[in-house]
Motif scaffolding. Structure first.
Motif, mmCIF file in Angstrom:
data_model
loop_
_atom_site.group_PDB
_atom_site.id
_atom_site.type_symbol
_atom_site.label_atom_id
_atom_site.label_comp_id
_atom_site.label_asym_id
_atom_site.label_seq_id
_atom_site.Cartn_x
_atom_site.Cartn_y
_atom_site.Cartn_z
ATOM 1 N N UNK A 5 108.652 46.339 -20.714
ATOM 2 C CA UNK A 5 107.686 45.909 -21.670
ATOM 3 C C UNK A 5 107.000 46.975 -22.735
ATOM 4 N N UNK A 6 106.754 48.114 -21.832
ATOM 5 C CA UNK A 6 105.917 49.064 -22.602
ATOM 6 C C UNK A 6 107.108 49.448 -23.649
ATOM 7 N N UNK A 7 108.286 49.598 -23.375
ATOM 8 C CA UNK A 7 109.182 50.186 -24.465
ATOM 9 C C UNK A 7 109.369 49.144 -25.551
ATOM 10 N N UNK A 8 109.250 47.771 -25.101
ATOM 11 C CA UNK A 8 109.378 46.782 -26.371
ATOM 12 C C UNK A 8 108.148 46.973 -27.206
ATOM 13 N N UNK A 9 107.005 47.127 -26.572
ATOM 14 C CA UNK A 9 105.572 47.316 -27.386
ATOM 15 C C UNK A 9 105.972 48.477 -28.661
ATOM 16 N N UNK A 59 108.730 50.120 -7.346
ATOM 17 C CA UNK A 59 109.471 50.815 -8.159
ATOM 18 C C UNK A 59 110.285 49.614 -9.404
ATOM 19 N N UNK A 60 110.627 48.577 -8.582
ATOM 20 C CA UNK A 60 110.969 47.356 -9.559
ATOM 21 C C UNK A 60 109.924 46.869 -10.612
ATOM 22 N N UNK A 61 108.809 46.570 -10.088
ATOM 23 C CA UNK A 61 107.626 46.321 -10.813
ATOM 24 C C UNK A 61 107.363 47.371 -11.776
ATOM 25 N N UNK A 62 107.581 48.622 -11.660
ATOM 26 C CA UNK A 62 107.127 49.704 -12.674
ATOM 27 C C UNK A 62 108.224 49.615 -13.577
ATOM 28 N N UNK A 63 109.414 49.381 -13.248
ATOM 29 C CA UNK A 63 110.645 49.493 -14.217
ATOM 30 C C UNK A 63 110.416 48.176 -14.941
ATOM 31 N N UNK A 64 109.952 47.069 -14.419
ATOM 32 C CA UNK A 64 109.619 45.962 -15.446
ATOM 33 C C UNK A 64 108.772 46.218 -16.264
ATOM 34 N N UNK A 65 107.689 46.741 -15.865
ATOM 35 C CA UNK A 65 106.546 47.005 -16.784
ATOM 36 C C UNK A 65 106.965 48.007 -17.846
ATOM 37 N N UNK A 66 107.763 49.188 -17.456
ATOM 38 C CA UNK A 66 108.265 50.015 -18.372
ATOM 39 C C UNK A 66 108.968 49.298 -19.638
ATOM 40 N N UNK A 75 95.158 44.512 -9.530
ATOM 41 C CA UNK A 75 95.234 45.982 -9.847
ATOM 42 C C UNK A 75 96.490 46.429 -10.806
ATOM 43 N N UNK A 76 97.614 45.968 -10.288
ATOM 44 C CA UNK A 76 98.753 46.355 -11.055
ATOM 45 C C UNK A 76 98.536 45.786 -12.575
ATOM 46 N N UNK A 81 108.794 39.961 -19.881
ATOM 47 C CA UNK A 81 107.651 39.722 -18.958
ATOM 48 C C UNK A 81 107.831 40.463 -17.483
ATOM 49 N N UNK A 82 106.978 40.600 -16.851
ATOM 50 C CA UNK A 82 106.841 41.237 -15.537
ATOM 51 C C UNK A 82 106.203 40.396 -14.518
ATOM 52 N N UNK A 83 106.664 40.791 -13.378
ATOM 53 C CA UNK A 83 105.997 39.988 -12.185
ATOM 54 C C UNK A 83 105.900 41.065 -11.045
ATOM 55 N N UNK A 84 104.623 40.650 -10.669
ATOM 56 C CA UNK A 84 104.506 41.364 -9.386
ATOM 57 C C UNK A 84 104.585 40.511 -8.020
ATOM 58 N N UNK A 85 105.465 39.580 -8.191
ATOM 59 C CA UNK A 85 105.594 38.559 -7.118
ATOM 60 C C UNK A 85 104.472 37.501 -6.697
ATOM 61 N N UNK A 86 103.360 38.158 -7.156
ATOM 62 C CA UNK A 86 101.919 37.249 -7.280
ATOM 63 C C UNK A 86 101.562 36.791 -8.620
ATOM 64 N N UNK A 87 101.777 37.659 -9.653
ATOM 65 C CA UNK A 87 101.432 37.262 -10.905
ATOM 66 C C UNK A 87 102.665 37.448 -11.650
ATOM 67 N N UNK A 88 102.812 36.740 -12.629
ATOM 68 C CA UNK A 88 103.687 36.852 -13.825
ATOM 69 C C UNK A 88 103.196 37.077 -15.188
ATOM 70 N N UNK A 89 103.394 37.947 -15.703
ATOM 71 C CA UNK A 89 102.877 38.381 -17.065
ATOM 72 C C UNK A 89 103.840 38.203 -18.149
ATOM 73 N N UNK A 90 103.654 37.062 -19.190
ATOM 74 C CA UNK A 90 104.483 36.901 -20.331
ATOM 75 C C UNK A 90 103.915 37.443 -21.376
#
Lengths: 787, 208
Positions: free
Chosen positions: B134-138, B125-132, B17-18, B189-198
């Motif tokens: 990536x978003x900033x990089x986009x 929180x950590x996941x969200x900061x990682x995703x943020x 879902x994340x 990249x970010x990781x949910x500790x289940x998935x890693x998205x590069x």
């Protein structure tokens, strides 16, 4: 350059002539005296026979002979250059023959004077002889004069010679001077010549260089010329071929046009004929009508009918022909279209041709490149074939092997260095061991010396011992003698003393023995001393194993290092590969065996493409239909023979207008959409703003339709507290109204309003005051409710 | 939006879902940043501590919804390895940009439990900061990406396993690679500790 002797030889020539004359006379000189002595027969037997012969000549000859001999002698003298002696000798010799002749005559007269006719004859002869003698003397004088003359002349000559010699000397000096001069000049000449030669050489060198340059330039020129010629020829050929092509094409075109014109002319002709025929036909019809109206001539009727039939048949045939011609015309039109198309095609083909030319150039380039690459590859393969047994089949493998070898070499070198270091270490160790050995040997020597000294002492001690034994024996014998003596002397009381003595002696012996044992031990000790040597031997036994172990380990280390380096290299190459693969992955490549790429069939892209495709299809369809329509209309127009009416608009323009209209509609829609969006946004913002005001300032702000602003405090209770309505009027004058509210609260607020607004002139202060008051009230209410 | 039960470890479903949510916002961001649709078509929402834009175009919304629901299924089935957003020219159909997101499973199934227990440090929180990030990089990538001169459209490709279940609406596609002058920039990249998205963006550099 005359030599004096030369001249003398010239002068001698007359003398030699004289000399030759005197040779004849000489033989007669000897004959004269015998004839005069012929009277003395006993002396000479020849005189008788001789007297018979003529004797005048011998006498003259005699003088001549004398003279000639003199002359010859003189000549000799002269040749020796002794002129002074000459005169004296001549005088003495000249006198001698005369003397002799006088004596001879004296004797003859004494014998038979005047008697003998012969004597007379002789006298006569003598006279003659005297005359001749005189003559001769004259002659002699003459000759002497001549001689004198000659001498004079000789002197003169000599003077002359002197002068000439002088002159010769002078000349010689001159010659020397000239010689020097000439030598000088020669030298100069030589120098000049040398200079000239060097200059000439230089000139030659430069000339040859220039010649070479010239030839080079000529070669270049000829080369360039050849190239230019070649290029020119190539270009000319190209242009020629193009011209030919162009000519043929224009020819074809002209042919086609000509044919077309011909066809058109024929068509025209056909039409003309047709119209003629029609005219004729109408004429014929009118004629028929006339004839019919005439009607009376029944028999003519048949003729007329026949002619009419004929005419109709003719007309029909003409119509058929016309049809044929129109058909032909159509065909020709098609043909024209075809030619147009062919022209287009030709153009296209020409373009293609040029493209092909370009491609060919490219192909050439590529071929050259390919050949280069092939040759390189062949070189590689050849090179690799040569050492086939290595199993290397590609430059990559080769370089790999090379790298491996290099690395091995490095490893070997390293190991060599290590070995070297180890060897030096060993050497040092050996040296140390040798030193130790030497020390040990020294020690052994010392020990040996000690041992020898000990042996000596031992011997001495032994000798001492022997002596002691001897002494003991002697003492024993003495003891025995004592014993014997005592036995003899006193039988009692000696026992004790003797026993003590014996015991003392025995103790002494024991001491000696001990001494001996100690010495022997001491003697034995040096032999056990070199025992530490065995210790080192043990080390020596162990060390080979250790060193072997060490070398093995080192070998394995080296191997491992090599392996490590190879692995590192491999890792590098793999890293590179990884980078490449990552790049490929980044590009989006994938393994079709395990992965498939999917997309939603209905995605924006395909939608877009579909729209495009559909519009394209629609346009195509439309175009096709319009084309057919145009053709139809063209046909209709051709039939109608009139152009398009002014009211008629081409369908295409209508369509394009429709399209434009649609586009505009879309644009309008988009605009509307945008406006709507903006509205939404504004609404949202306004709401936000109002909420912000409400939460921050405590008033609900409502803007009513007539521009009035209604403020309601957030602490106001619904029924009691009023709300404010502000309205701004003209010239910045505002009005304030209190709406709603009841009772107490309203009154207080009104009082506050009159205080703040009317006295102090500040609406915000009123609002703040009201807020505070209401807030207090609401809090109190809450407290009451709670309490 | 809350996909994670607080205090508990992230499950595969939660992680999916994340990731799906990330894709929703990411694709919308790219659509906005690259100017594929007019800016008025977007509305701003707050997410990951950032102001992000979501499209309000119905067609696009429907399309993305279809994509993301299927993506969720595939992620849960572990059949997807990559999602690529291709931006292509409308006129020439040439691919100009490829936004590629690799989805990797960070752990295998059997070890999941242990792994989560030992390493449950990844909070939301950590996941969200990682995703943020990536978003900033986009958002920031607009500064180096070449301008999209032509009108462009986009497409989304899914790299799935061969044996993945494929609904009828999905069809096979080619890889839509950039044919020439391709450059690529790796994003965070970010990781949910289940998935890693590069994340990675490849783009076509000028025509020369």
């Amino acid at each position: 350059m005359f030599h004096p002797y030369q001249r003398s030889s010239v002068r001698r020539s007359p003398i030699s002539a004289l000399n030759s004359a005197s040779v004849k006379g000489n033989s007669v000189v000897g004959g004269q005296p015998p004839s005069s002595t012929g009277t003395f027969r006993p002396d000479n037997s020849f005189s008788a026979s001789r007297s018979g012969y003529g004797h005048t000549t011998p006498q003259t000859d005699d003088i001549f002979g004398e003279f000639s001999s003199y002359m010859s002698r003189r000549e000799l003298l002269r040749s020796e250059g002794r002129k002074e002696q000459f005169g004296a000798s001549m005088a003495s010799r000249a006198s001698s023959p005369f003397k002799r002749s006088t004596t001879s005559t004296g004797t003859a007269a004494s014998l038979d004077l005047y008697t003998d006719p012969e004597l007379l004859k002789a006298r006569k002869e003598i006279r003659e002889l005297k005359e001749t003698r005189r003559k001769l003397i004259d002659e002699k004088a003459n000759l002497e004069r001549k001689v004198h003359d000659l001498e004079n002349s000789n002197n003169e000559k000599e003077a002359k010679l002197q002068a000439t010699v002088l002159r010769v000397d002078q000349l010689e000096a001159d010659r020397q001077f000239l010689l020097n001069r000439s030598k000088d000049l020669d030298n100069r000449l030589e120098a000049a010549e040398e200079h000239a030669i060097t200059a000439k050489k230089e000139a030659e060198l430069s000339q040859s260089a220039l010649r070479r340059e010239l030839t080079e330039l000529q070669e270049k020129f000829s080369l360039a010329r050849r190239e230019a010629n070649g290029q020119l020829r190539f270009k000319e050929q190209e242009t020629e071929s193009l011209e030919i092509e162009c000519d043929t094409l224009s020819q074809q075109l002209a042919d086609c046009e000509k044919e077309l014109r011909k066809q058109i002319a024929m068509v025209k002709l056909g039409r003309e004929q047709l119209s003629q025929m029609e005219r004729k036909y109408t004429e014929a019809e009118s004629l028929i009508m006339k004839l019919k109206s005439n009607g009376n001539a029944q028999d003519e009727m048949a003729v007329l009918k026949r002619t009419l039939d004929e005419q109709i048949a003719h007309g029909k045939s003409l119509e058929g022909r016309l049809q044929e011609l129109t058909q032909q015309n159509r065909y020709l039109r098609d043909m024209q279209e075809n030619t147009e198309r062919l022209k287009d095609e030709k153009q296209a083909l020409q373009e293609q041709l040029s493209r092909m030319h370009r491609l060919r150039g490219r192909v050439d380039e590529l071929e050259v490149e390919i050949s280069q690459l092939r040759s390189e590859k062949a070189r590689w393969t050849k090179f690799l074939d040569e050492k086939d047994e290595t199993g290397i089949d590609s430059p990559y493998a080769l370089s790999r092997a090379l790298a491996q070898q290099r690395f091995e070499l490095a490893v070997i070198k390293e190991r060599l260095g290590e070995e070297e270091a180890k060897r030096t270490g060993r050497e040092n160790y050996i040296l140390r061991l040798e030193n130790e050995l030497q020390e040990w040997m020294q020690k052994a020597k010392e020990a040996e010396d000690k041992r020898q000294a000990d042996a000596k002492t031992l011997k001495r001690v032994e000798r001492g011992r022997v002596l002691a034994q001897k002494e003991v024996e002697f003492l024993r014998s003495q003891l025995k003698s004592y014993d014997v003596e005592e036995e003899h002397l006193m039988s009692q009381s000696y026992d004790q003393q003797k026993a003590r003595r014996i015991s003392q002696l025995e103790e002494m012996v024991a001491e000696y023995r001990q001494e001996v044992v100690k010495l022997e031990e001491e003697l034995r000790q040096p032999q056990t001393l070199p025992s530490p040597m065995s210790n080192t031997r043990v080390v020596g036994i162990y060390s080979p194993e250790v060193t072997q172990r060490i070398t093995e380990l080192e070998f394995t280390i080296a191997q491992l290092r090599k392996e490590n380096a190879m692995l590192q290299k491999e890792a590098e190459s793999l890293d590179m590969q990884v980078g490449e693969l990552q790049r490929a992955l980044g590009r989006g490549e994938y393994d079709p065996a395990t992965t498939r790429i999917l997309q939603l069939a209905d995605n924006p892209e395909t939608r877009e493409a579909a729209i495009r495709q559909s519009t394209l299809d629609a346009l195509r369809e439309e175009n096709r239909k319009l084309m057919s329509r145009v053709v139809e209309l063209n046909g209709a127009v051709g039939k109608a023979g009139s152009s398009l009416g002014p009211g008629m608009v081409p369908l295409e323009s209508v369509r394009s207008l429709e399209v434009e209209c649609n586009q505009l509609k879309q644009a309008v829609e988009e605009k509307e959409k945008r406006v709507a969006r903006l509205k939404e946004v504004y609404q949202a913002k306004a709401q936000e703003y109002r909420e912000a005001v409400y939460s921050l300032l405590g008033y609900k702000l409502e803007i009513e339709i007539d521009g009035r602003v209604r403020l309601t405090s957030m602490y106001a209770s619904q029924d009691q507290d009023p709300s404010f309505v502000f309205a701004s009027g003209e010239s910045d004058q505002g009005t304030m109204q209190l709406v709603g509210g009841a009772g107490d609260a309203e009154k207080r607020i009104r009082a506050a309003a009159s205080y703040y607004v009317e006295q102090k002139g500040s609406v915000p202060a009123l609002l703040a005051g009201v807020t505070l008051e209401l807030f207090e009230k609401s809090r109190m209410q809450v407290q009451e409710a709670g309490g | 939006m809350a996909t994670i039960q607080k205090g508990k470890t992230i499950t595969l479903r939660g992680s999916a879902q994340i990731v799906v949510e990330f894709f929703n916002y990411g694709i919308n961001s790219i659509l906005f940043q690259r100017g594929l649709y007019p800016p008025e078509d977007f509305r701003m929402v707050k997410k990951y501590g950032l102001n992000l834009l979501l499209t309000s175009d119905d067609g696009v919304q429907a399309y993305l919804k279809a994509i993301l629901s299927q993506l969720d299924k595939w992620i849960v089935a572990k059949k997807i390895s990559r999602l690529v957003m291709v931006i292509s020219s409308k006129d020439t159909r040439e691919v100009l940009e490829r936004w590629s997101f690799d989805i990797q499973l960070e752990q295998s199934d059997d070890r999941k439990e242990n792994f989560c227990e030992t390493k449950k440090s990844k909070t939301e929180k950590e996941i969200n900061s990682q995703i943020a990030a990536v978003m900033r990089q986009i958002t920031a990538s607009v500064s180096f990406l070449p301008m999209l001169e032509d009108p462009c459209t986009f497409n989304i490709l899914a790299y799935t396993d061969k044996d993945a279940e494929v609904p009828a609406e999905w069809i096979d596609s080619d890889a839509r690679l950039i044919t020439k002058n391709a450059e690529q920039v790796k994003l965070r990249s970010f990781s949910t500790s289940v998935h890693k998205v590069d994340a990675l963006v490849a783009y076509r550099l000028g025509d020369d």
